[in-house]
Design a protein around this motif. Structure first.
Motif, PDB file in Angstrom:
ATOM      1  N   VAL A  71       0.662  -1.127   0.154  1.00 32.87           N
ATOM      2  CA  VAL A  71      -0.005  -0.034  -0.088  1.00 32.87           C
ATOM      3  C   VAL A  71       0.886   1.187   0.177  1.00 32.87           C
ATOM      4  N   ALA A  72       0.618   2.228  -0.807  1.00 37.64           N
ATOM      5  CA  ALA A  72       1.355   3.353  -1.128  1.00 37.64           C
ATOM      6  C   ALA A  72       0.243   4.612  -0.701  1.00 37.64           C
ATOM      7  N   HIS A  73       0.607   5.503   0.243  1.00 35.76           N
ATOM      8  CA  HIS A  73       0.012   6.600   0.598  1.00 35.76           C
ATOM      9  C   HIS A  73       0.494   7.640   1.484  1.00 35.76           C
ATOM     10  N   ASN A  74      -0.032   8.784   1.565  1.00 41.11           N
ATOM     11  CA  ASN A  74       0.236   9.680   2.827  1.00 41.11           C
ATOM     12  C   ASN A  74      -1.234   9.868   3.438  1.00 41.11           C
ATOM     13  N   VAL A  75      -0.978   9.745   4.655  1.00 38.62           N
ATOM     14  CA  VAL A  75      -2.135   9.810   5.515  1.00 38.62           C
ATOM     15  C   VAL A  75      -2.394  11.215   6.393  1.00 38.62           C
ATOM     16  N   ILE A  76      -3.389  11.837   6.150  1.00 37.83           N
ATOM     17  CA  ILE A  76      -3.810  13.053   6.948  1.00 37.83           C
ATOM     18  C   ILE A  76      -4.692  13.342   7.723  1.00 37.83           C
ATOM     19  N   ASN A  77      -4.389  13.864   9.003  1.00 35.15           N
ATOM     20  CA  ASN A  77      -5.645  13.927   9.858  1.00 35.15           C
ATOM     21  C   ASN A  77      -6.610  15.189   9.108  1.00 35.15           C
ATOM     22  N   ALA A  78      -7.651  14.935   8.687  1.00 35.10           N
ATOM     23  CA  ALA A  78      -8.836  15.744   8.258  1.00 35.10           C
ATOM     24  C   ALA A  78      -9.448  16.329   9.136  1.00 35.10           C
ATOM     25  N   ASN A  79      -9.389  16.107  10.626  1.00 35.27           N
ATOM     26  CA  ASN A  79     -10.067  16.490  11.673  1.00 35.27           C
ATOM     27  C   ASN A  79      -9.583  17.821  12.158  1.00 35.27           C
ATOM     28  N   ALA A  80     -10.462  18.481  13.180  1.00 31.05           N
ATOM     29  CA  ALA A  80     -10.220  19.679  13.418  1.00 31.05           C
ATOM     30  C   ALA A  80      -9.701  19.463  15.151  1.00 31.05           C
ATOM     31  N   PHE A  81      -9.273  18.398  15.300  1.00 32.53           N
ATOM     32  CA  PHE A  81      -8.720  17.758  16.558  1.00 32.53           C
ATOM     33  C   PHE A  81      -7.874  16.741  16.403  1.00 32.53           C
ATOM     34  N   PRO A  82      -7.191  16.297  17.333  1.00 35.31           N
ATOM     35  CA  PRO A  82      -6.166  15.353  17.474  1.00 35.31           C
ATOM     36  C   PRO A  82      -6.733  13.810  17.034  1.00 35.31           C
ATOM     37  N   PHE A  83      -5.938  13.217  16.120  1.00 39.30           N
ATOM     38  CA  PHE A  83      -6.375  11.763  15.855  1.00 39.30           C
ATOM     39  C   PHE A  83      -5.010  10.669  16.223  1.00 39.30           C
ATOM     40  N   SER A  84      -5.374   9.637  16.789  1.00 37.96           N
ATOM     41  CA  SER A  84      -4.421   8.471  17.144  1.00 37.96           C
ATOM     42  C   SER A  84      -4.889   7.388  16.742  1.00 37.96           C
ATOM     43  N   PHE A  85      -3.799   6.447  16.113  1.00 37.08           N
ATOM     44  CA  PHE A  85      -4.246   4.902  15.847  1.00 37.08           C
ATOM     45  C   PHE A  85      -2.982   3.985  16.138  1.00 37.08           C
ATOM     46  N   VAL A  86      -3.122   2.601  16.385  1.00 34.61           N
ATOM     47  CA  VAL A  86      -1.856   1.882  16.489  1.00 34.61           C
ATOM     48  C   VAL A  86      -1.939   1.119  15.142  1.00 34.61           C
ATOM     49  N   GLU A  87      -0.587   1.002  14.711  1.00 41.72           N
ATOM     50  CA  GLU A  87      -0.332   0.250  13.496  1.00 41.72           C
ATOM     51  C   GLU A  87       0.477  -1.014  14.035  1.00 41.72           C
ATOM     52  N   ILE A  88       0.054  -2.250  13.474  1.00 36.49           N
ATOM     53  CA  ILE A  88       0.583  -3.490  13.640  1.00 36.49           C
ATOM     54  C   ILE A  88       1.105  -4.063  12.337  1.00 36.49           C
ATOM     55  N   GLU A  89       2.299  -3.993  12.052  1.00 35.83           N
ATOM     56  CA  GLU A  89       2.985  -4.476  11.072  1.00 35.83           C
ATOM     57  C   GLU A  89       3.359  -6.204  11.402  1.00 35.83           C
ATOM     58  N   LEU A  90       2.950  -6.893  10.291  1.00 33.27           N
ATOM     59  CA  LEU A  90       3.264  -8.400  10.448  1.00 33.27           C
ATOM     60  C   LEU A  90       4.361  -8.703   9.574  1.00 33.27           C
ATOM     61  N   LYS A  91       5.405  -9.120  10.330  1.00 31.29           N
ATOM     62  CA  LYS A  91       6.802  -9.505   9.794  1.00 31.29           C
ATOM     63  C   LYS A  91       6.709 -10.747   8.924  1.00 31.29           C
TER      64      LYS A  91
END
Length: 91
Positions: A71-91
């Protein structure tokens, strides 16, 4: 403005990173080298700049999704407030 990654685990099997975004912050364009799972910690909208165009996605806190390596992309927070997530990459 860049999103802030905080590495939580990097072992033989997984890479776990918490991402924190101020309003308007982004990850910068990147290509995922591993299959991965995202666990949103916030409910809101992220804007994805992808090779095929730009789209907004609605995420709900606690509702995970998975994507394949490549997957190729740029991820942008489009909200007027902070945003968080956890990313889990599988080796």
């Amino acid at each position: 403005m860049n999103a802030k990654p905080t590495l939580q685990i990097d072992d033989a099997r997984v890479i776990v990173t918490r991402w924190d975004f101020a309003p308007g912050a982004d990850t910068g364009h990147h290509v995922h080298g591993h299959d991965y799972v995202v666990v949103p910690l916030t409910t809101g909208t992220l804007r994805l700049e992808e090779p095929g165009g730009v789209r907004d996605v609605q995420l709900q806190a606690g509702v995970s999704y998975a994507r394949p390596a490549g997957v190729a992309h740029n991820v942008i927070n489009a909200n007027a407030f902070p945003f968080s997530f956890v990313e889990i990459e599988l080796k």
